[in-house]
Motif scaffolding. Structure first.
Motif, PDB file in Angstrom:
ATOM      1  N   ASP A 488       0.821  -1.218   0.000  1.00  0.00           N
ATOM      2  CA  ASP A 488       0.000   0.000   0.000  1.00  0.00           C
ATOM      3  C   ASP A 488       0.851   1.261   0.000  1.00  0.00           C
ATOM      4  OD1 ASP A 488      -2.590  -1.208  -0.061  1.00  0.00           O
ATOM      5  OD2 ASP A 488      -2.226  -1.856   1.990  1.00  0.00           O
ATOM      6  N   VAL A 489       1.632   1.377  -1.060  1.00  0.00           N
ATOM      7  CA  VAL A 489       2.496   2.545  -1.234  1.00  0.00           C
ATOM      8  C   VAL A 489       2.291   3.104  -2.644  1.00  0.00           C
ATOM      9  CG1 VAL A 489       4.213   1.562   0.342  1.00  0.00           C
ATOM     10  CG2 VAL A 489       4.486   1.253  -2.126  1.00  0.00           C
ATOM     11  N   THR A 490       2.784   4.284  -2.861  1.00  0.00           N
ATOM     12  CA  THR A 490       2.805   4.892  -4.199  1.00  0.00           C
ATOM     13  C   THR A 490       4.241   5.253  -4.522  1.00  0.00           C
ATOM     14  OG1 THR A 490       0.574   5.786  -3.944  1.00  0.00           O
ATOM     15  CG2 THR A 490       1.969   6.807  -5.623  1.00  0.00           C
ATOM     16  N   GLY A 491       4.692   4.848  -5.690  1.00  0.00           N
ATOM     17  CA  GLY A 491       6.049   5.182  -6.115  1.00  0.00           C
ATOM     18  C   GLY A 491       6.097   6.561  -6.738  1.00  0.00           C
ATOM     19  N   PRO A 492       7.196   6.903  -7.394  1.00  0.00           N
ATOM     20  CA  PRO A 492       7.292   8.211  -8.048  1.00  0.00           C
ATOM     21  C   PRO A 492       6.183   8.460  -9.059  1.00  0.00           C
ATOM     22  CG  PRO A 492       9.443   7.203  -7.911  1.00  0.00           C
ATOM     23  CD  PRO A 492       8.461   6.155  -7.466  1.00  0.00           C
ATOM     24  N   ASP A 493       5.728   7.398  -9.736  1.00  0.00           N
ATOM     25  CA  ASP A 493       4.670   7.545 -10.739  1.00  0.00           C
ATOM     26  C   ASP A 493       3.319   7.752 -10.071  1.00  0.00           C
ATOM     27  OD1 ASP A 493       3.036   7.439 -12.996  1.00  0.00           O
ATOM     28  OD2 ASP A 493       2.772   5.273 -12.725  1.00  0.00           O
ATOM     29  N   GLU A 494       2.804   8.972 -10.142  1.00  0.00           N
ATOM     30  CA  GLU A 494       1.551   9.303  -9.467  1.00  0.00           C
ATOM     31  C   GLU A 494       0.314   8.884 -10.256  1.00  0.00           C
ATOM     32  OE1 GLU A 494       1.809  13.411  -8.430  1.00  0.00           O
ATOM     33  OE2 GLU A 494       3.490  13.082  -7.057  1.00  0.00           O
ATOM     34  N   TYR A 495       0.503   8.224 -11.388  1.00  0.00           N
ATOM     35  CA  TYR A 495      -0.635   7.648 -12.109  1.00  0.00           C
ATOM     36  C   TYR A 495      -0.859   6.187 -11.715  1.00  0.00           C
ATOM     37  CZ  TYR A 495      -1.000  11.714 -15.246  1.00  0.00           C
ATOM     38  OH  TYR A 495      -1.190  12.974 -15.778  1.00  0.00           O
ATOM     39  N   THR A 496      -0.069   5.712 -10.744  1.00  0.00           N
ATOM     40  CA  THR A 496      -0.215   4.352 -10.235  1.00  0.00           C
ATOM     41  C   THR A 496      -0.128   4.438  -8.710  1.00  0.00           C
ATOM     42  OG1 THR A 496       0.992   3.577 -12.196  1.00  0.00           O
ATOM     43  CG2 THR A 496       0.635   1.983 -10.428  1.00  0.00           C
ATOM     44  N   ALA A 497      -1.267   4.365  -8.042  1.00  0.00           N
ATOM     45  CA  ALA A 497      -1.287   4.681  -6.607  1.00  0.00           C
ATOM     46  C   ALA A 497      -1.766   3.505  -5.759  1.00  0.00           C
ATOM     47  CB  ALA A 497      -2.189   5.888  -6.356  1.00  0.00           C
ATOM     48  N   ILE A 599      -7.477   6.606 -14.283  1.00  0.00           N
ATOM     49  CA  ILE A 599      -6.045   6.498 -14.592  1.00  0.00           C
ATOM     50  C   ILE A 599      -5.425   5.293 -13.895  1.00  0.00           C
ATOM     51  CG2 ILE A 599      -3.823   7.679 -14.410  1.00  0.00           C
ATOM     52  CD1 ILE A 599      -5.381  10.343 -14.482  1.00  0.00           C
ATOM     53  N   TYR A 600      -5.780   5.075 -12.638  1.00  0.00           N
ATOM     54  CA  TYR A 600      -5.161   3.998 -11.851  1.00  0.00           C
ATOM     55  C   TYR A 600      -5.454   2.608 -12.418  1.00  0.00           C
ATOM     56  CZ  TYR A 600      -4.634   7.591  -8.174  1.00  0.00           C
ATOM     57  OH  TYR A 600      -4.339   8.712  -7.455  1.00  0.00           O
ATOM     58  N   ARG A 601      -6.518   2.483 -13.205  1.00  0.00           N
ATOM     59  CA  ARG A 601      -6.889   1.161 -13.739  1.00  0.00           C
ATOM     60  C   ARG A 601      -5.983   0.711 -14.877  1.00  0.00           C
ATOM     61  NH1 ARG A 601     -11.347   0.661 -16.443  1.00  0.00           N
ATOM     62  NH2 ARG A 601     -11.932   2.851 -16.682  1.00  0.00           N
ATOM     63  N   TYR A 602      -5.156   1.626 -15.389  1.00  0.00           N
ATOM     64  CA  TYR A 602      -4.384   1.331 -16.596  1.00  0.00           C
ATOM     65  C   TYR A 602      -2.881   1.307 -16.333  1.00  0.00           C
ATOM     66  CZ  TYR A 602      -8.580   2.121 -19.420  1.00  0.00           C
ATOM     67  OH  TYR A 602      -9.830   2.035 -19.982  1.00  0.00           O
ATOM     68  N   GLN A 603      -2.188   0.648 -17.265  1.00  0.00           N
ATOM     69  CA  GLN A 603      -0.741   0.789 -17.331  1.00  0.00           C
ATOM     70  C   GLN A 603      -0.453   2.113 -18.021  1.00  0.00           C
ATOM     71  OE1 GLN A 603       1.962  -2.390 -18.615  1.00  0.00           O
ATOM     72  NE2 GLN A 603       0.211  -3.784 -18.618  1.00  0.00           N
TER      73      GLN A 603
END
Length: 765
Positions: A488-497, A599-603
């Motif tokens: 349950d973390v978010t990396g640098p890419d804020e389109y993948t949370a 956005i989060y649903r996609y690669q």
């Protein structure tokens, strides 16, 4: 936009004409600052002609106000308050009158209007000729700079030369305390990167019984105080002088060809929070103004030029083969240097002090994108930027407790005062990689400078507390053969949370464990007194050392064996790929046009994530692995973040894809001048500017610090003949000159050392 590169210099940014859109845009580009305060490049008279200004703001680093964040639906642990840097009284504002007609670009006739930012000297100059409705003309030259030698001082010189005799010429100045609220505090936007501000955010009061004009301001809610003082010198002793309210006025009878000069100094004191100190600080500010005034504008200017010469001597990067790019690169380095807090208590905001975007907050941008420039060219500033993190360590401990972690510290994702200010936790608090970013910066600083004292004191304490947090946040997953995982973390890419095992986060945490363990072992082995005091004070237990070693050795790093690709996280490859190619251009950036869950649903990536991890720890990956991952992640990245292109460019250099590296670099180097992201009006993209330096030194120069040795793997694009730069390393200065045929390394200061050029050792003395 008609910002041009001067034909006779690789150091000057020139704007010609009076087009309102251009002048508004260039307010950001022509901003001046020194880490303590900054003022945007607005016109001196612009308060009267607002269509020439987006924001006239003058900003003091970390002078902020707060207000409760209003949530429609609240949950425990949400950030509680906005922290917003606020515009302070505008000290550059003035009025010029001829025959009682006020000059502005919409009155009379203005010709030969030119503004030039001299990057070499740190001075903004404006010249023009104005003809009023009676046909009388004046030539005007205005110089402006923000002093480094007197960091509280804004210096201006106004020179007016009449074309005619017997006109009434008047110059009026005044400390604009924003009572008549202008655009500087009236920004409205649906863009989450910009905080809407309405209403003046401070109380103001004139201070009496001081030799110079003084204004005391205090923020509405944070109760932070500032003294703003002004001192003027007018060249004509026969001028009719008057004062009214905040304004001072000098009126003379014009004599054809006889120049009158106003030298103006405005001081912004350091921030203080004890109102009882007001009169003492006002007196000190007045004394400072007197001292600077006694020196005079010309000598202050000469000191400024000398300071900038010393900066450029160490920090300049020369490119042979592209003059436009040369000045664009210097523009970025200039703004980077301007942005850095220098007192150890303040940092660098995402926009520097050039605009109100991101509310003046400090992010991970500092450690990962901006610090490397200072680390290798201005290490004293690098240390002070890192020291800021130490000053907010207690708030980071408090935040960890708020996150139900009983040990360690979690640094705020975006902050000024150390408390979390991001109301959107999936792209804020969840980015716990900020701990590892700060740890990595400290580790690299100590290695590159040899500053063992900082390493054994402030550095050690931060490394231990960040490692403690990761140890408590993660756990050993028996279904993954007992690997240590971070969920349950978010990396640098804020389109993948909110994902499990973001590769970048796990790798940063893994190294954080090693940095902490190595430092503790060094303390125990050397019996260093500073280090032992830290271990004792924070109640370090020997079992923690073993726990960190175990977590380091067992860290889970997701990998897809079938595709032979590094996985950004556990779920990324299980998502449908976003169709970037067929997404309408007007729908970028995606965050302004699609719901986050869409956005989060996609690669789809906003910015470099796994690719950033592979840049930072390049020697841990094979070239083949880096190439496969690069190709894959490049195809799903939009570069909606200004932090992205520089990393992809650096890795393109690493992979010897030089045309691609060059194209990414061009976007990076000219991002603000070309307004590539369409939001330069809100302030420069400081992290991207740091990325420009990294692209040159880490990318084309191929610099890596491996162990205790500097490694270079230089590669130049076809478009350039040569690049030359300097780096500092452990009290040494190395000059590097790279052409397509050869690379030359000269030790110009310090003890001999060994470096590596590709796999060849070179001894420098």
């Amino acid at each position: 936009m008609n910002t041009l590169i001067s034909n006779d210099s690789k150091w000057i940014l020139t704007e010609e004409g009076t087009d309102p859109e251009t002048i508004r845009q260039n307010e950001t580009l022509f901003a001046l600052s020194n880490g303590h305060f900054g003022t945007r490049g607005s016109l001196e008279e612009v308060g009267r002609t607002k269509n020439y200004s987006h924001s006239e703001a003058t900003l003091v680093n970390a002078y902020y106000d707060s207000e409760p964040i209003q949530y429609g639906e609240w949950a425990y642990g949400y950030a509680k308050e906005h922290q917003t840097v606020i515009p302070v009284p505008n000290g550059k504002k003035l009025t010029i009158k001829l025959d009682n007609e006020r000059f502005d670009l919409e009155a009379g006739k203005t010709t030969n209007h030119k503004r030039q930012l001299d990057l070499k000297k740190g001075i903004l100059t404006r010249t023009f000729t104005w003809e009023n409705t009676k046909g009388h003309r004046i030539d005007v030259k205005i110089e402006r700079f923000v002093s480094y030698d007197y960091p509280e001082i804004l210096a201006q010189k106004v020179a007016v030369t009449p074309h005619d005799d017997d006109c009434a010429l008047e110059i009026v100045t005044g400390l604009d305390d924003l009572k008549d609220l202008g655009q500087a505090s009236e920004i409205e936007s649906n863009d989450p990167r910009v905080k809407t501000q309405k209403g003046r955010r401070f109380r103001s009061e004139k201070i009496k019984n001081t030799q110079n004009k003084m204004l005391h301001i205090e923020t509405n809610n944070t109760n932070l105080n500032l003294i703003v003082g002004e001192k003027n010198q007018f060249s004509s002793p026969s001028a009719d002088y008057s004062t009214k309210g905040n304004e001072e006025s000098w009126e003379v009878k014009a004599i054809k060809g006889e120049t009158v000069v106003l030298e103006r100094l405005v001081a912004y004191s350091n921030i203080f929070d004890d109102n009882s100190e007001r009169d003492g600080i006002a007196q000190r500010t007045s004394t400072l103004l007197n001292e600077a005034s006694a020196i005079g504008f010309q000598e202050l200017k000469e000191k400024q030029i000398k300071h900038m010469e010393e900066f450029w001597d160490m920090s300049d990067i020369e490119i042979e083969g592209d003059d436009e790019l040369q000045v664009g690169l210097r523009f970025n380095l200039f703004h980077l240097y301007q942005a850095a807090g220098r007192d150890g208590n303040r940092n660098m905001s995402a926009k520097g002090l050039t605009g109100e975007g991101y509310e003046g907050h400090y992010f991970w941008d500092t450690e990962m994108y901006m610090l490397p420039f200072f680390l290798y060219t201005q290490p004293k500033i690098a240390k002070r930027l890192l020291n800021y993190r130490y000053t907010i360590l207690e708030e980071a401990r408090n935040r960890a407790r708020e996150m139900a972690v009983d040990a360690g510290a979690l640094f705020a994702w975006r902050t000024i005062n150390g408390k979390e200010a991001s109301p959107y936790y999936p792209a804020g608090t969840a980015q716990i990689h900020i701990n590892g970013d700060i740890a990595h910066a400290i580790h690299t600083y100590v290695k590159a400078t040899g500053d063992k004292r900082f390493g054994m004191k402030e550095g050690l304490e931060i490394l231990l507390e960040t490692a403690r947090f990761y140890a408590a946040w993660g756990h050993y997953d028996e279904k993954r053969n007992g690997a240590f995982v971070l969920n349950d973390v978010t990396g640098p890419d804020e389109y993948t949370a909110i994902v499990n095992n973001n590769y970048y986060t796990n790798l940063m945490a893994k190294h954080n464990f090693k940095y902490a363990a190595d430092m503790v072992e060094a303390v125990l082995e050397s019996e260093d007194e500073l280090g032992q005091e830290v271990l004792s004070r924070i109640n370090f237990k020997k079992k923690e050392l073993n726990n960190w070693k175990k977590a380091y050795e067992n860290m889970f790093l997701p990998y897809d064996e079938e595709q032979q690709l590094t996985m950004q996280d556990d779920s990324f490859f299980h998502k449908e790929v976003w169709d970037i190619e067929n997404t309408p251009k007007e729908n970028f950036p995606l965050l302004l046009n699609y719901h986050p869950l869409t956005i989060y649903r996609y690669q789809v990536n906003k910015q470099a994530d796994t690719v950033l991890a592979q840049f930072l720890f390049s020697d841990e990956f094979s070239q083949e692995q880096k190439a496969r991952d690069y190709e894959y992640y490049e195809s799903v990245t939009t570069h909606d973040s200004s932090l992205s292109r520089s990393i992809f460019g650096i890795m393109a250099s690493d992979l010897n894809q030089m045309e691609k590296a060059y194209n990414y670099f061009m976007d990076t180097a000219l991002m603000d001048i070309s307004d590539l992201q369409s939001n330069t009006k809100d302030g420069v993209h400081a992290a991207n500017m740091g990325g420009t330096w990294m692209s040159m030194i880490y990318g084309f120069g191929g610099l890596r610090l491996v162990g205790d040795t500097l490694h270079f793997k230089p590669r130049l694009p076809e478009e350039w003949k040569r690049i030359t730069f300097k780096v500092q390393f452990r009290h040494r200065v190395i000059k590097v000159s790279i052409s397509k045929e050869e690379a030359d390394y000269q030790l110009i200061k310090g003890e001999p050392l060994v470096i590596k050029h590709f796999d060849e050792e070179r001894y420098l003395k």
